[in-house]
Scaffold this active site. Structure first.
Site, short mmCIF file in Angstrom:
data_model
loop_
_atom_site.label_atom_id
_atom_site.label_comp_id
_atom_site.label_asym_id
_atom_site.label_seq_id
_atom_site.Cartn_x
_atom_site.Cartn_y
_atom_site.Cartn_z
N ASP A 36 6.32 40.09 48.00
CA ASP A 36 5.95 39.94 46.59
C ASP A 36 6.79 40.84 45.67
OD1 ASP A 36 4.91 42.32 47.45
OD2 ASP A 36 2.91 42.03 46.60
N HIS A 243 36.38 40.80 50.27
CA HIS A 243 35.04 40.93 49.70
C HIS A 243 34.19 41.91 50.49
CE1 HIS A 243 35.32 36.81 47.46
NE2 HIS A 243 36.01 37.78 46.87
N ASP A 260 36.81 48.36 44.07
CA ASP A 260 36.74 47.25 43.11
C ASP A 260 35.32 47.28 42.55
OD1 ASP A 260 36.54 44.81 41.77
OD2 ASP A 260 37.73 43.72 43.25
N ASP A 271 35.66 44.70 35.22
CA ASP A 271 36.11 44.40 36.58
C ASP A 271 37.40 45.18 36.82
OD1 ASP A 271 36.61 43.33 39.06
OD2 ASP A 271 36.87 41.27 38.38
N HIS A 354 45.25 35.65 47.29
CA HIS A 354 44.37 35.30 46.18
C HIS A 354 45.19 35.16 44.89
CE1 HIS A 354 44.45 39.44 44.56
NE2 HIS A 354 44.25 39.87 45.80
N HIS A 358 41.42 36.00 36.75
CA HIS A 358 40.36 35.04 36.44
C HIS A 358 39.81 35.39 35.07
CE1 HIS A 358 37.42 38.23 37.33
NE2 HIS A 358 38.10 38.47 38.44
N HIS A 365 33.25 36.36 37.04
CA HIS A 365 34.15 35.21 37.12
C HIS A 365 33.66 34.24 36.05
CE1 HIS A 365 35.17 36.20 41.60
NE2 HIS A 365 35.84 36.94 40.75
N GLU A 408 45.33 41.21 38.61
CA GLU A 408 44.97 41.93 39.84
C GLU A 408 45.79 41.53 41.06
OE1 GLU A 408 41.13 40.68 41.55
OE2 GLU A 408 40.78 39.58 39.69
N TYR A 412 47.78 43.07 51.49
CA TYR A 412 46.83 43.38 52.55
C TYR A 412 47.56 43.20 53.88
CZ TYR A 412 44.26 42.32 48.35
OH TYR A 412 43.86 42.29 47.04
N ARG A 429 45.07 46.91 45.98
CA ARG A 429 44.91 46.02 44.83
C ARG A 429 44.81 46.88 43.57
NH1 ARG A 429 41.25 43.22 46.72
NH2 ARG A 429 39.32 43.98 45.76
N GLU A 431 43.78 46.30 39.57
CA GLU A 431 43.20 45.30 38.67
C GLU A 431 42.81 45.92 37.34
OE1 GLU A 431 39.50 42.07 38.70
OE2 GLU A 431 39.47 43.79 40.06
#
Length: 461
Positions: A36, A243, A260, A271, A354, A358, A365, A408, A412, A429, A431
């Site tokens: 709950d 991710h 990130d 972001d 990637h 975006h 996104h 970004e 890798y 990365r 960004e």
């Protein structure tokens, strides 16, 4: 924010609905976390963009004449003891600037009447589970009255198509909020970087969750309501998982850390990604790859301006990364050929899989087509060199002032026999968030440095 701005947005939407039309916009549902206990409620972005109303269990109905009806929870003193004060339908017109407000308990009774004698009903397609069925039920009620002269809407249209275009270009208020969100998030990244080096210098055990805690503390300390998404704090090889989520892996001296993370402020996301040496000092291989990714980002920033296509920053990134991968020996020119061959065959995809950016806004996104609306009919076909799939290409979106996007690039590098060992398990990365301007772009997230020397200097402090 003034109710006037929300009223102006509703008026702009109403003017696009066409004659004898009605739009139905629900907010997000509440979700149980377990048993709950509920997840913290977050409103639907479309609904909030038009109303500024943050309570659950609410609906907007907007006609093409510009009349807005809000359905919301009625006042209930007993429930308000547990869940907080409700605005209620009596106070809503004055507080929100809507024309009328009704208890949401009357939704089923009133919606058929609001749909009756309309030609078109607009609602967001495929965004609210069960919404199509509820609208079908209301239309069925309208249809049962045709013998009495009632007309039932003959067309159903996707409201996302209109609202995505409205939300794509940010107004001055939105830009101000997003700049502040980026400023808060940049400060959080700075704080996490410094903590990593400080704890390692002190000989303490450092975990990914330690840095995640610094991010959350800084977000809330400056008034952000939530993280804009699940923060990525990835140490060492974990940075090669796109991710990855902040967990309990150790942060080791000599490794890189990729963070990130961004906060959400008043409904708008930031972001930011930064990659830094855990101890504050890049090794030579780490710096070589880092400088390559930074050069790719600089090329993408240069390609981001009004009149450019959305795809151009990505193309600029790929060109720089492809040449760098050849120069560093991560791609063998005797096997993959020249930089043009690398791009044509997508050989770079092994290390960079990637896109370079975006849309960014109320959603991390954010909504908005990546295809130029004025050129939808123009298509071409190509065969993907990796999958063999036939892909239909359409003209990429032309950037306009006020659009907001991320920039970004990344690399890798996973262990493999044909990969130089000094680059194994390095994920990088960088960004930033950018507003398109008439002659370039405004990077709103540079409150945390990207230059390698500046990062090292920051982490020494």
């Amino acid at each position: 924010m003034s109710t006037l701005l929300y009223a102006q947005r509703r008026a702009r939407l109403a003017a696009q609905l066409g004659p004898d039309a009605v739009a139905i916009v629900p907010t997000a549902p509440e979700h149980l976390r377990n048993r709950d206990s509920e997840f913290l409620f977050r409103f639907d972005s479309y609904f909030h963009y038009l109303s500024g109303f943050g309570e659950p269990n609410a609906w907007l109905v907007i006609t093409s004449e510009g009349h807005t009806t809000l359905f919301c929870n009625p006042k209930d003193l007993e429930r308000e003891i547990w869940d907080g004060i409700r605005l209620g339908p009596e106070a809503a017109p004055t507080a929100l600037g809507v024309d009328a407000a009704c208890p949401v308990t009357e939704l089923e009774q009133r919606l058929p009447k609001l749909l009756e004698n309309k030609a078109t009903v607009w609602y967001p397609f495929a965004t609210h589970l069960g919404l199509e069925g509820r609208i079908d039920g209301w239309l069925k009620t309208v249809r049962s009255r045709v013998r009495y002269g009632a007309l039932c809407p003959e067309a159903q249209r996707d409201l996302c198509a209109l609202m995505d275009e409205m939300r794509l270009v940010k107004d001055g208020h939105e830009q101000d909020v997003m700049r502040r969100a980026a400023q808060i998030s940049a400060g959080a990244h700075v704080r996490a970087m410094q903590l990593s080096a400080r704890m390692l210098r002190a000989g303490q055990d450092v975990r990914e969750y330690h840095l995640d805690a610094e991010l959350l503390h800084e977000f809330r300390r400056h008034g952000s309501q939530y993280p804009a998404y699940g923060s990525i704090v990835a140490a060492g090889a974990n940075a090669c998982v796109l991710h990855y989520r902040a967990d309990n892996a150790p942060i080791r001296d000599g490794e890189l850390v990729l963070i990130d993370a961004g906060c959400e402020l008043d409904g708008y996301a930031s972001d930011i990604t930064r990659t830094f040496p855990a101890n504050g000092k890049f090794t030579a291989p780490q710096r070589a790859l880092y400088e390559l990714v930074l050069a790719a980002q600089e090329a993408a920033v240069e390609a981001t301006h009004a009149g450019a296509r959305f795809v151009e920053p990505h193309e600029a990134t790929v060109k720089v990364l492809s040449q760098g991968l050849l120069d560093l020996g991560l791609l063998d020119k005797h096997k993959v050929g020249s930089v043009d061959d690398v791009i044509a065959s997508r050989a770079y995809f092994r290390y960079y899989m990637h896109r370079t950016g975006h849309w960014l806004g109320m959603d991390v996104h954010d909504c908005g087509s990546y295809v130029e609306a004025s050129e939808l009919g123009q298509t071409s076909e190509r065969k993907d060199p990796l999958s063999g799939e036939i892909i239909k290409d359409r003209p990429s979106r032309i950037l306009k002032p006020g659009m907001c996007l991320t920039i970004e690039p990344g690399l890798y590098v996973r262990p493999a026999e044909d990969v130089p060992r000094e680059y194994w398990n390095i994920g990088i990365r960088i960004e930033d968030d950018a507003f398109v301007t008439a002659d370039g772009c405004e990077l709103i997230s540079r409150g945390v440095p990207v230059n390698a020397d500046e990062i090292e200097a920051l982490m020494r402090s």
